[in-house]
Design a protein around this motif. Structure first.
Motif, PDB file in Angstrom:
ATOM      1  N   ASP A  59      -2.199  -5.284  -5.152  1.00 15.39           N
ATOM      2  CA  ASP A  59      -2.172  -6.715  -5.457  1.00 15.39           C
ATOM      3  C   ASP A  59      -1.064  -7.045  -6.452  1.00 15.39           C
ATOM      4  OD1 ASP A  59      -4.406  -7.088  -3.815  1.00 15.39           O
ATOM      5  OD2 ASP A  59      -5.781  -6.653  -5.465  1.00 15.39           O
ATOM      6  N   VAL A 105     -14.861   4.892 -12.493  1.00 12.66           N
ATOM      7  CA  VAL A 105     -14.813   4.282 -11.158  1.00 12.66           C
ATOM      8  C   VAL A 105     -16.182   4.347 -10.496  1.00 12.66           C
ATOM      9  CG1 VAL A 105     -13.824   4.494  -8.844  1.00 12.66           C
ATOM     10  CG2 VAL A 105     -12.357   4.697 -10.836  1.00 12.66           C
ATOM     11  N   SER A 135     -12.380  -3.531 -10.650  1.00 14.13           N
ATOM     12  CA  SER A 135     -11.030  -3.041 -10.370  1.00 14.13           C
ATOM     13  C   SER A 135     -10.986  -1.529 -10.544  1.00 14.13           C
ATOM     14  CB  SER A 135     -10.004  -3.705 -11.297  1.00 14.13           C
ATOM     15  OG  SER A 135      -8.732  -3.102 -11.149  1.00 14.13           O
ATOM     16  N   VAL A 136     -10.707  -0.815  -9.475  1.00 12.95           N
ATOM     17  CA  VAL A 136     -10.589   0.646  -9.533  1.00 12.95           C
ATOM     18  C   VAL A 136      -9.341   1.026 -10.333  1.00 12.95           C
ATOM     19  CG1 VAL A 136     -10.238   2.734  -8.163  1.00 12.95           C
ATOM     20  CG2 VAL A 136     -11.837   0.977  -7.371  1.00 12.95           C
ATOM     21  N   THR A 137      -8.250   0.325 -10.067  1.00 13.26           N
ATOM     22  CA  THR A 137      -6.999   0.599 -10.791  1.00 13.26           C
ATOM     23  C   THR A 137      -7.180   0.393 -12.283  1.00 13.26           C
ATOM     24  OG1 THR A 137      -5.768  -0.178  -8.856  1.00 13.26           O
ATOM     25  CG2 THR A 137      -4.551   0.032 -10.926  1.00 13.26           C
ATOM     26  N   ILE A 183     -12.551   4.279  -2.904  1.00  6.73           N
ATOM     27  CA  ILE A 183     -11.754   3.121  -2.461  1.00  6.73           C
ATOM     28  C   ILE A 183     -11.976   2.849  -0.981  1.00  6.73           C
ATOM     29  CG2 ILE A 183      -9.392   2.296  -2.097  1.00  6.73           C
ATOM     30  CD1 ILE A 183      -8.615   3.761  -4.669  1.00  6.73           C
ATOM     31  N   THR A 218       0.836  -1.205   0.000  1.00  4.38           N
ATOM     32  CA  THR A 218       0.000   0.000   0.000  1.00  4.38           C
ATOM     33  C   THR A 218       0.871   1.255   0.000  1.00  4.38           C
ATOM     34  OG1 THR A 218      -1.698  -1.190   1.251  1.00  4.38           O
ATOM     35  CG2 THR A 218      -1.849   1.206   1.207  1.00  4.38           C
ATOM     36  N   THR A 221      -9.798  -8.311 -11.472  1.00  4.93           N
ATOM     37  CA  THR A 221     -10.322  -7.761 -10.216  1.00  4.93           C
ATOM     38  C   THR A 221      -9.185  -7.296  -9.299  1.00  4.93           C
ATOM     39  OG1 THR A 221     -10.367  -9.982  -9.243  1.00  4.93           O
ATOM     40  CG2 THR A 221     -12.392  -9.208 -10.296  1.00  4.93           C
ATOM     41  N   ARG A 222      -7.980  -7.215  -9.833  1.00  4.96           N
ATOM     42  CA  ARG A 222      -6.826  -6.830  -9.018  1.00  4.96           C
ATOM     43  C   ARG A 222      -6.697  -5.315  -8.927  1.00  4.96           C
ATOM     44  NH1 ARG A 222      -1.914  -9.294 -12.024  1.00  4.96           N
ATOM     45  NH2 ARG A 222      -3.127  -8.362 -13.736  1.00  4.96           N
ATOM     46  N   GLU A 223      -6.017  -4.890  -7.875  1.00  2.75           N
ATOM     47  CA  GLU A 223      -5.677  -3.484  -7.696  1.00  2.75           C
ATOM     48  C   GLU A 223      -4.157  -3.343  -7.723  1.00  2.75           C
ATOM     49  OE1 GLU A 223      -7.925  -1.369  -7.888  1.00  2.75           O
ATOM     50  OE2 GLU A 223      -9.759  -2.381  -7.266  1.00  2.75           O
ATOM     51  N   SER A 255       2.332   1.740  -3.414  1.00  8.00           N
ATOM     52  CA  SER A 255       1.293   2.254  -4.316  1.00  8.00           C
ATOM     53  C   SER A 255       1.094   3.749  -4.113  1.00  8.00           C
ATOM     54  CB  SER A 255      -0.021   1.515  -4.069  1.00  8.00           C
ATOM     55  OG  SER A 255       0.124   0.127  -4.271  1.00  8.00           O
ATOM     56  N   ASN A 314     -13.619  -0.616   0.605  1.00  7.33           N
ATOM     57  CA  ASN A 314     -12.912  -1.435   1.597  1.00  7.33           C
ATOM     58  C   ASN A 314     -13.559  -1.396   2.985  1.00  7.33           C
ATOM     59  OD1 ASN A 314     -10.930  -2.252  -0.244  1.00  7.33           O
ATOM     60  ND2 ASN A 314      -9.729  -0.407   0.101  1.00  7.33           N
TER      61      ASN A 314
END
Length: 377
Positions: free
Chosen positions: A360, A57, A292-294, A211, A15, A355-357, A18, A215
């Motif tokens: 991840d 998003v 996936s937001v990213t 985000i 995190t 579905t990854r960010e 990122s 979460n």
């Protein structure tokens, strides 16, 4: 116990990395904006990409994380854009803008950030009104209903009877735009360019809030509804209220995105918020990865760059000596762009990120790095 602690350290490090990457991007944009000419297509892509990223998003929040197949994004963007434009036009310029309606009904001006939030709230209010009957529908029926709402809103805002407020079929203009974020010196020359950084910051803050929401406990409830509504209801999740709230939150940020689009385009006119705009946003969500937001952020910038910058030369005739390159004509860019999209969909069935960010992906790199180190030992 040690395994749980180490996993937390991995999550924290991924995190942090990122966050550092995102911060470096912002710093790079700020530096580039000071040295590269403001007319560069790079900044056009960044401004529009930031706007589309926020709207994508927000759409992903409904379609990807809640399972609500909504196609009303263009309508909510239109509401946000109009509310922003109506309340930020300087009072001295209202006679020029509302020349057929005696200066319009609204005779005061709000700061741009208050008008932007007000645009999001107006979009959320309309979403609440239509959400009560519409959210009872499923899949395709829900999509058709929300798409119909967007078309009704577009026609309504062009109605002459609402002209004193919306300016009818005429465009709104002369409101604050991204260029007004630039800091000017004493000689009225731009001293510090911020017309690209600020919209990126606005989109970043809004996406960060989404985000945090995803979460949270509420976000986990939305994912449970998406995966299995019966099981989610059996766990005590109130389906109707959660869906309605997710729909309203998504519409709020779509309204903010509409206000940003108004600032980017410098004018607002209802006829530009067509169904094709919703399809573009949906395409961005699918290419990036539903859930996936990213992926939505990355695909937004790639979509804008490819459609408006990198492939633009395909619309112009090209000569090699006396030989004219065949097929290069006006509109050929869209043909090549469509082929690229088909290739991406074929080879990335779940989108670029699935579905990854970003964290991840970084964790995957860390695991592979440790695996290579273990093999070397």
């Amino acid at each position: 116990m040690s395994n749980s602690i180490s996993s937390k350290k991995k999550i924290d490090s991924a995190t942090i990395i990122s966050a550092v990457i995102v911060a470096c991007i912002y710093v790079a944009v700020f530096i580039a904006e000071q040295f590269i000419p403001a007319t560069s297509m790079l900044f056009t892509v960044l401004k529009k990409g930031a706007t589309y990223a926020l709207v994508a998003v927000s759409m992903n929040l409904c379609n990807g994380f809640t399972g609500i197949f909504s196609l009303g994004q263009a309508g909510f963007m239109l509401i946000g854009a109009y509310v922003y434009g109506i309340f930020t036009i300087p009072q001295a310029a209202r006679m020029d803008v509302y020349q057929y309606y005696n200066g319009g009904l609204v005779q005061f001006t709000l700061p741009w950030f208050i008008a932007m939030i007000l645009g999001g709230l107006a979009a959320a209010f309309f979403a609440f009104l239509i959400g009560m009957p519409v959210l009872r529908l499923k899949s395709d029926y829900l999509a058709i209903a929300t798409l119909g709402f967007a078309e009704i809103i577009r026609a309504l805002f062009q109605w002459d009877k609402l002209g004193p407020v919306t300016n009818g079929s005429n465009m709104l203009r002369l409101f604050p735009t991204f260029n007004d974020f630039n800091i000017k010196g004493a000689n009225d020359q731009v001293a510090v360019y911020l017309s690209t950084l600020v919209p990126l910051l606005i989109a970043g803050v809004c996406i960060g809030i989404i985000i945090l929401l995803i979460n949270s406990t509420f976000g986990r409830a939305l994912k449970a509804i998406r995966d299995d509504e019966i099981a989610a209801e059996a766990m005590g999740i109130r389906l109707a209220s959660h869906k309605r709230l997710a729909f309203c939150i998504s519409s709020f940020f779509a309204g903010v995105g509409g206000a940003m689009l108004a600032m980017y385009q410098t004018t607002v006119q209802a006829k530009s918020f067509t169904t094709a705009m919703t399809y573009e946003i949906l395409l961005i969500v699918v290419i990036g990865g539903i859930g996936s937001v990213t992926g939505s952020c990355i695909s937004s910038f790639l979509f804008v760059a490819a459609s408006e910058w990198w492939l633009r030369f395909l619309d112009q005739k090209q000569m090699i000596g006396d030989f004219e390159v065949p097929l290069l004509r006006n509109g050929f860019r869209l043909v090549v762009f469509s082929i690229i999209i088909m290739i991406v969909v074929l080879f990335f069935r779940q989108g670029i990120m699935g579905t990854r960010e970003l964290p991840d992906v970084i964790r995957g790199w860390q695991r592979r790095g440790k695996g290579k180190e273990a093999q070397g030992k």
